[in-house]
Design a protein around this motif. Sequence first.
Motif, PDB file in Angstrom:
ATOM      1  N   ARG A  65       3.751 -12.183  -6.689  1.00 44.53           N
ATOM      2  CA  ARG A  65       3.908 -11.816  -8.093  1.00 44.53           C
ATOM      3  C   ARG A  65       3.301 -10.434  -8.356  1.00 44.53           C
ATOM      4  O   ARG A  65       3.922  -9.581  -9.018  1.00 44.53           O
ATOM      5  CB  ARG A  65       3.229 -12.861  -8.981  1.00 44.53           C
ATOM      6  CG  ARG A  65       3.448 -12.658 -10.475  1.00 44.53           C
ATOM      7  CD  ARG A  65       2.714 -13.712 -11.297  1.00 44.53           C
ATOM      8  NE  ARG A  65       3.056 -15.055 -10.859  1.00 44.53           N
ATOM      9  CZ  ARG A  65       2.214 -15.883 -10.231  1.00 44.53           C
ATOM     10  NH1 ARG A  65       0.981 -15.495  -9.965  1.00 44.53           N
ATOM     11  NH2 ARG A  65       2.602 -17.082  -9.863  1.00 44.53           N
ATOM     12  N   THR A  66       2.125 -10.200  -7.831  1.00 49.12           N
ATOM     13  CA  THR A  66       1.462  -8.907  -8.025  1.00 49.12           C
ATOM     14  C   THR A  66       2.273  -7.785  -7.390  1.00 49.12           C
ATOM     15  O   THR A  66       2.470  -6.712  -7.984  1.00 49.12           O
ATOM     16  CB  THR A  66       0.045  -8.943  -7.432  1.00 49.12           C
ATOM     17  OG1 THR A  66      -0.709  -9.990  -8.050  1.00 49.12           O
ATOM     18  CG2 THR A  66      -0.684  -7.623  -7.634  1.00 49.12           C
ATOM     19  N   ALA A  67       2.761  -8.023  -6.161  1.00 49.71           N
ATOM     20  CA  ALA A  67       3.544  -7.001  -5.455  1.00 49.71           C
ATOM     21  C   ALA A  67       4.874  -6.743  -6.165  1.00 49.71           C
ATOM     22  O   ALA A  67       5.328  -5.592  -6.260  1.00 49.71           O
ATOM     23  CB  ALA A  67       3.782  -7.441  -4.013  1.00 49.71           C
ATOM     24  N   LEU A 111       0.815  -1.214   0.000  1.00 47.26           N
ATOM     25  CA  LEU A 111       0.000   0.000   0.000  1.00 47.26           C
ATOM     26  C   LEU A 111       0.847   1.261   0.000  1.00 47.26           C
ATOM     27  O   LEU A 111       0.579   2.221  -0.733  1.00 47.26           O
ATOM     28  CB  LEU A 111      -0.926  -0.009   1.218  1.00 47.26           C
ATOM     29  CG  LEU A 111      -1.970  -1.127   1.256  1.00 47.26           C
ATOM     30  CD1 LEU A 111      -2.653  -1.164   2.617  1.00 47.26           C
ATOM     31  CD2 LEU A 111      -2.999  -0.941   0.153  1.00 47.26           C
ATOM     32  N   SER A 112       1.882   1.279   0.833  1.00 49.22           N
ATOM     33  CA  SER A 112       2.718   2.475   0.953  1.00 49.22           C
ATOM     34  C   SER A 112       3.397   2.790  -0.374  1.00 49.22           C
ATOM     35  O   SER A 112       3.458   3.960  -0.798  1.00 49.22           O
ATOM     36  CB  SER A 112       3.752   2.271   2.057  1.00 49.22           C
ATOM     37  OG  SER A 112       4.586   3.390   2.173  1.00 49.22           O
ATOM     38  N   ASP A 113       3.906   1.778  -1.043  1.00 47.90           N
ATOM     39  CA  ASP A 113       4.557   1.992  -2.337  1.00 47.90           C
ATOM     40  C   ASP A 113       3.613   2.670  -3.326  1.00 47.90           C
ATOM     41  O   ASP A 113       3.956   3.659  -3.974  1.00 47.90           O
ATOM     42  CB  ASP A 113       5.020   0.648  -2.913  1.00 47.90           C
ATOM     43  CG  ASP A 113       6.472   0.345  -2.570  1.00 47.90           C
ATOM     44  OD1 ASP A 113       7.089   1.153  -1.857  1.00 47.90           O
ATOM     45  OD2 ASP A 113       6.970  -0.708  -3.009  1.00 47.90           O
ATOM     46  N   VAL A 114       2.411   2.131  -3.446  1.00 48.35           N
ATOM     47  CA  VAL A 114       1.463   2.660  -4.420  1.00 48.35           C
ATOM     48  C   VAL A 114       1.029   4.066  -4.018  1.00 48.35           C
ATOM     49  O   VAL A 114       1.001   4.994  -4.848  1.00 48.35           O
ATOM     50  CB  VAL A 114       0.241   1.727  -4.547  1.00 48.35           C
ATOM     51  CG1 VAL A 114      -0.793   2.316  -5.519  1.00 48.35           C
ATOM     52  CG2 VAL A 114       0.664   0.336  -5.002  1.00 48.35           C
ATOM     53  N   GLU A 115       0.695   4.243  -2.744  1.00 47.57           N
ATOM     54  CA  GLU A 115       0.167   5.535  -2.308  1.00 47.57           C
ATOM     55  C   GLU A 115       1.210   6.653  -2.423  1.00 47.57           C
ATOM     56  O   GLU A 115       0.899   7.760  -2.889  1.00 47.57           O
ATOM     57  CB  GLU A 115      -0.352   5.408  -0.874  1.00 47.57           C
ATOM     58  CG  GLU A 115      -1.628   4.560  -0.785  1.00 47.57           C
ATOM     59  CD  GLU A 115      -1.971   4.084   0.611  1.00 47.57           C
ATOM     60  OE1 GLU A 115      -2.970   3.354   0.762  1.00 47.57           O
ATOM     61  OE2 GLU A 115      -1.233   4.437   1.567  1.00 47.57           O
ATOM     62  N   TRP A 116       2.438   6.387  -2.037  1.00 46.39           N
ATOM     63  CA  TRP A 116       3.458   7.433  -2.124  1.00 46.39           C
ATOM     64  C   TRP A 116       3.760   7.780  -3.586  1.00 46.39           C
ATOM     65  O   TRP A 116       4.008   8.938  -3.919  1.00 46.39           O
ATOM     66  CB  TRP A 116       4.747   6.991  -1.409  1.00 46.39           C
ATOM     67  CG  TRP A 116       4.654   7.149   0.081  1.00 46.39           C
ATOM     68  CD1 TRP A 116       3.768   6.550   0.905  1.00 46.39           C
ATOM     69  CD2 TRP A 116       5.477   7.974   0.906  1.00 46.39           C
ATOM     70  NE1 TRP A 116       3.982   6.926   2.208  1.00 46.39           N
ATOM     71  CE2 TRP A 116       5.038   7.815   2.245  1.00 46.39           C
ATOM     72  CE3 TRP A 116       6.569   8.820   0.666  1.00 46.39           C
ATOM     73  CZ2 TRP A 116       5.628   8.457   3.317  1.00 46.39           C
ATOM     74  CZ3 TRP A 116       7.168   9.479   1.754  1.00 46.39           C
ATOM     75  CH2 TRP A 116       6.692   9.292   3.055  1.00 46.39           C
ATOM     76  N   GLU A 139      -0.745   0.560 -18.684  1.00 47.26           N
ATOM     77  CA  GLU A 139      -0.386  -0.748 -18.127  1.00 47.26           C
ATOM     78  C   GLU A 139       0.181  -0.613 -16.723  1.00 47.26           C
ATOM     79  O   GLU A 139      -0.159  -1.385 -15.824  1.00 47.26           O
ATOM     80  CB  GLU A 139       0.624  -1.444 -19.036  1.00 47.26           C
ATOM     81  CG  GLU A 139       0.940  -2.868 -18.596  1.00 47.26           C
ATOM     82  CD  GLU A 139       1.873  -3.581 -19.564  1.00 47.26           C
ATOM     83  OE1 GLU A 139       2.397  -4.646 -19.186  1.00 47.26           O
ATOM     84  OE2 GLU A 139       2.080  -3.063 -20.688  1.00 47.26           O
ATOM     85  N   GLU A 140       1.048   0.410 -16.529  1.00 47.42           N
ATOM     86  CA  GLU A 140       1.621   0.621 -15.198  1.00 47.42           C
ATOM     87  C   GLU A 140       0.542   1.032 -14.195  1.00 47.42           C
ATOM     88  O   GLU A 140       0.554   0.603 -13.033  1.00 47.42           O
ATOM     89  CB  GLU A 140       2.720   1.687 -15.256  1.00 47.42           C
ATOM     90  CG  GLU A 140       4.058   1.194 -15.749  1.00 47.42           C
ATOM     91  CD  GLU A 140       4.154   1.125 -17.263  1.00 47.42           C
ATOM     92  OE1 GLU A 140       3.101   1.182 -17.933  1.00 47.42           O
ATOM     93  OE2 GLU A 140       5.275   1.014 -17.785  1.00 47.42           O
ATOM     94  N   ALA A 141      -0.417   1.854 -14.645  1.00 45.37           N
ATOM     95  CA  ALA A 141      -1.514   2.260 -13.766  1.00 45.37           C
ATOM     96  C   ALA A 141      -2.331   1.039 -13.338  1.00 45.37           C
ATOM     97  O   ALA A 141      -2.713   0.899 -12.166  1.00 45.37           O
ATOM     98  CB  ALA A 141      -2.413   3.282 -14.461  1.00 45.37           C
ATOM     99  N   ALA A 142      -2.589   0.149 -14.279  1.00 46.50           N
ATOM    100  CA  ALA A 142      -3.350  -1.062 -13.962  1.00 46.50           C
ATOM    101  C   ALA A 142      -2.589  -1.944 -12.978  1.00 46.50           C
ATOM    102  O   ALA A 142      -3.166  -2.545 -12.074  1.00 46.50           O
ATOM    103  CB  ALA A 142      -3.660  -1.836 -15.245  1.00 46.50           C
ATOM    104  N   ALA A 174      -2.331  -4.087  -7.453  1.00 38.50           N
ATOM    105  CA  ALA A 174      -1.580  -4.342  -6.227  1.00 38.50           C
ATOM    106  C   ALA A 174      -2.232  -3.664  -5.030  1.00 38.50           C
ATOM    107  O   ALA A 174      -2.327  -4.249  -3.934  1.00 38.50           O
ATOM    108  CB  ALA A 174      -0.142  -3.855  -6.385  1.00 38.50           C
ATOM    109  N   TRP A 175      -2.677  -2.425  -5.210  1.00 35.30           N
ATOM    110  CA  TRP A 175      -3.305  -1.694  -4.109  1.00 35.30           C
ATOM    111  C   TRP A 175      -4.610  -2.368  -3.679  1.00 35.30           C
ATOM    112  O   TRP A 175      -4.871  -2.542  -2.493  1.00 35.30           O
ATOM    113  CB  TRP A 175      -3.568  -0.250  -4.543  1.00 35.30           C
ATOM    114  CG  TRP A 175      -3.990   0.640  -3.404  1.00 35.30           C
ATOM    115  CD1 TRP A 175      -3.181   1.361  -2.578  1.00 35.30           C
ATOM    116  CD2 TRP A 175      -5.326   0.901  -2.971  1.00 35.30           C
ATOM    117  NE1 TRP A 175      -3.922   2.044  -1.645  1.00 35.30           N
ATOM    118  CE2 TRP A 175      -5.252   1.790  -1.871  1.00 35.30           C
ATOM    119  CE3 TRP A 175      -6.579   0.480  -3.401  1.00 35.30           C
ATOM    120  CZ2 TRP A 175      -6.380   2.255  -1.196  1.00 35.30           C
ATOM    121  CZ3 TRP A 175      -7.711   0.944  -2.733  1.00 35.30           C
ATOM    122  CH2 TRP A 175      -7.610   1.816  -1.650  1.00 35.30           C
TER     123      TRP A 175
END
Length: 998
Positions: A982-984, A880-885, A922-925, A930-931
Amino acid sequence: MMAPGRRSSTFTRLLRHGFTDPSAAERLLDGPELSPVRNDPFLLEALAATADPDLALRGLVGLVEAQPGTAARRELLDTLIAAKPLRDRLLGVLGASAALADHLARHPRDWEALVTYEPRDLHPGVEEFERGLAGAADPVSLRVSYRRCLLSIAARDVCGTTDVAETAAELADLATATLRAALGLARAAAPDEAALCRLAVIAMGKCGGHELNYVSDVDVIFVGEAVDGADEAKALRAATKLASHMMRICSETTVEGSIWPVDANLRPEGRNGPLVRSLSSHLAYYQRWAKTWEFQALLKARPVAGDLELGADYVAAVEPMVWKAAERENFVVDVQNMRRRVVENIPVSEVERELKLGPGGLRDVEFAVQLLQLVHGRADGSLRSGTTLDALQALATGGYVGRADAVQLDAAYRFLRSMEHRIQLYRLRRTHLVPEDETDLRRLGRSLGLRTDPVAELGREWKRHASVVRRLHEKLFYRPLLDAVAQLAPGETRLSPEAARERLVALGYADPAAALRHLEALASGVTRKAAIQRTLLPVLLGWFADSADPDAGLLNFRKVSDALGKTPWYLRLLRDEGAAAENLARVLSAGRLAPDLLMRAPEAVALLGDGDGGGLEPRGRALLEQEILAAVRRADGAVQAVAAARGVRRRELFRIAAADIVGSYGTEAQPVEADQGALVDLVGGAVSDLTAATLSGTLRAVVREGWGDTLPTRFAVIGMGRFGGHELGYGSDADVLFVHEPREGVDEREAGEAANKVVSEMRRLLQIPSADPPLLVDADLRPEGKSGPLVRTVKSYEAYYRRWSLVWESQALLRAEVVAGDEELGSRFLELADPLRYPAGGLAEEAVREIRRLKARMESERLPRGADPKLHTKLGPGGLSDVEWTVQLIQMRHGATHPGLRTTRTRQALTAARDAGLIPEEEAATLDEAWVLATRVRNAVMLVRGRAGDTFPSDPRELVAVGRYLGYGPGRVGDMLDDYRRTARRARTVVDELFYAG
């Protein structure tokens, strides 16, 4: 002729007595036929009591005219005046049935059949009707005798001596006697054929069910066998000849009309099959070829004529097949589809008048009752009646149908059958259409006892009863529990200790002995509650087993049942309300949180149904605030007010958790096809709205107790972090900032003291120990953190942020949103936050480096010791932290120039960044996936363990439960962990590119 003045008086009196053509009635009363009785007051009163006084009077005159001579006329009229029972019976029939009036005119002495009025005459059976038909030597005389018997049935019916069920049974008994008489005539006409064979006549349909109409096809099946030593082929040909002759005797039209058609199309292969089969041929067909509807039809099979011993053998042989029909694949769906096809085939011009086949008609009752019988009758012999009302009563007694529902359905069925009877009685024609002519409607309404405004009252009553039937048909006929019960093996529908233990072991219960004790406690005894439990439990056991912990599901069900044991609606809800039982099974076996919430508020079970509980759709913030604020107003003091608010929160948390579980696990009616992101948004938005409403109620309670209606300072609560982002989980703290502003004329110090007291009191009240889930209010994101003041004015915030604010504080303000209190004051705070969180010109490189440094430091310092970073949903790589930041960095860099980025919600901001071309699709998806997955894992851990956690549980059973919530079936825990890693990992690759290198 009467004098004009007297004529006027009689005319008025006739109108008052219900005659619609007083002039014609006056002429008939003044005619020579009725001259001996024209002044008798009893005659006019008796005519007025009939369904159609004009019709009754015309029929009486015709009957008198038909009498053979003056003496016979005088005898009839004298008896009519002297004997009230005869007067009521005869005129009642004449006022309801033109066809029977015509019969009496052709056979004028048949009125004498109505003279007898003894107890044994009230409810005659087959033997009495056989005596009434005994003199018939040919088809014509059989018809005359049949109509004479029918006359007595109709008389008892229209006078109310028998109710509609008794009338229908008498009609079926008369049909039985008539079939026997007709078969006797056929045998007498072909004695050689009769000597070769045994022939049994099996009544089906309404005749078999002892609930026949006045005019209806009589459905039959013929069974033939050779007598000892006879050739079977010859015997069946002889039996076929006898059966065909019997059918013609009943069906053909003579000078006396016909009796009714005998319909043998329910036989194997229908009209394409042989009319008569041997018993073994019947059984071979049913075992190999019969369709579902054929077993439903056999529910009413009853031997009525011919060789009754052979008929009894036939019924005994097919009965086990009838009660196994529910085990056929798609049985319930087949029956439901058949009912739909019947409705679809009704001509559009007739559907609104169709009393039998239309929506809300008789067939709706019959199909619902028969379906329930066939599903539950496998294990309960008390349900095996071919008579609809008897079966309905048995279903109610056994707890399969609610008592109130059964009473309503019984009353509606009786009313509709009475309408059908009286419509057919008028002309003795086979019809189920409600007439359109007003005269016919008036007669029909009056025949049913509706006298004030018969046409309007009939329309209202018909509509009311049809509406009841339609509603209860939908409720019973399409009950999801039925299909689940039908899919059980025969032994599984009975909760005998041996069968139950075997099934528990097979289903995977870890402690069958304890499970058996729960079953015994729930289902033993002869109470209605135990009977309903015995219906529910075999299905519930399977649903509990479709979880990681079936033992816990059953234990929780017992606890809820004990808590609601004396609540009349509880078991009724599970039996009747849509998917309530399956929803409850899913919720009780999915982990600790939802059952714990339910144990503290068992009445919340009502939310799982389709009724007034509101269902599982989470309620919006406005409705929640409205309810909580109303509870606060009613409460006596702040402590009680906040307790009431927490009570609402408890119930609504259960609603949200139940919706999440059912949406994730699915049901047998609705398999899981859920949008995982939608479920995350549902939970996050609903919990955030609930928290905001709870804070609003708590604020109102504190202000009311300390200051009355008005606080000396304006006050607002600003949601931060996941709260402001509408992304709270079940166990999340509520991150907030408090802001105030003194009202005009109030000293700033006084205002500040009041604001601080409000904050302290709100936090204290929300932290009072209770059985409710805690709501921790965290203000550590305020300026200066824990060392700074809890509440500031807008100016104080502005001065701090202008002089001292660090980049992480600007980043934190990205989630700031007004959640409670003064909306205008909160909006002003957000206005001062906007330049900080969306800086004009974007972020300076130094600020970008600082954010990256803080993120790297957090990763290295805050990850719990011993935790597997790759499985840590918050701080681990791709968590979560990776995606949110990453998203927040994009917001701060580009929010000033891209309005779509100005949102507190992570997924919305990510979508806006993609749409603005700031991040490839693709990166957004990848980041979104992951989030969503990390959030789902955190929600799952809270649901399963009852406490928050950021990583997968170590307990194997809990890990399996988390997997089940995420859609991973038995044996797929490893797949779940691999998929998460894998997703992370893929998300971390994107983060490295966008956050650290971009």
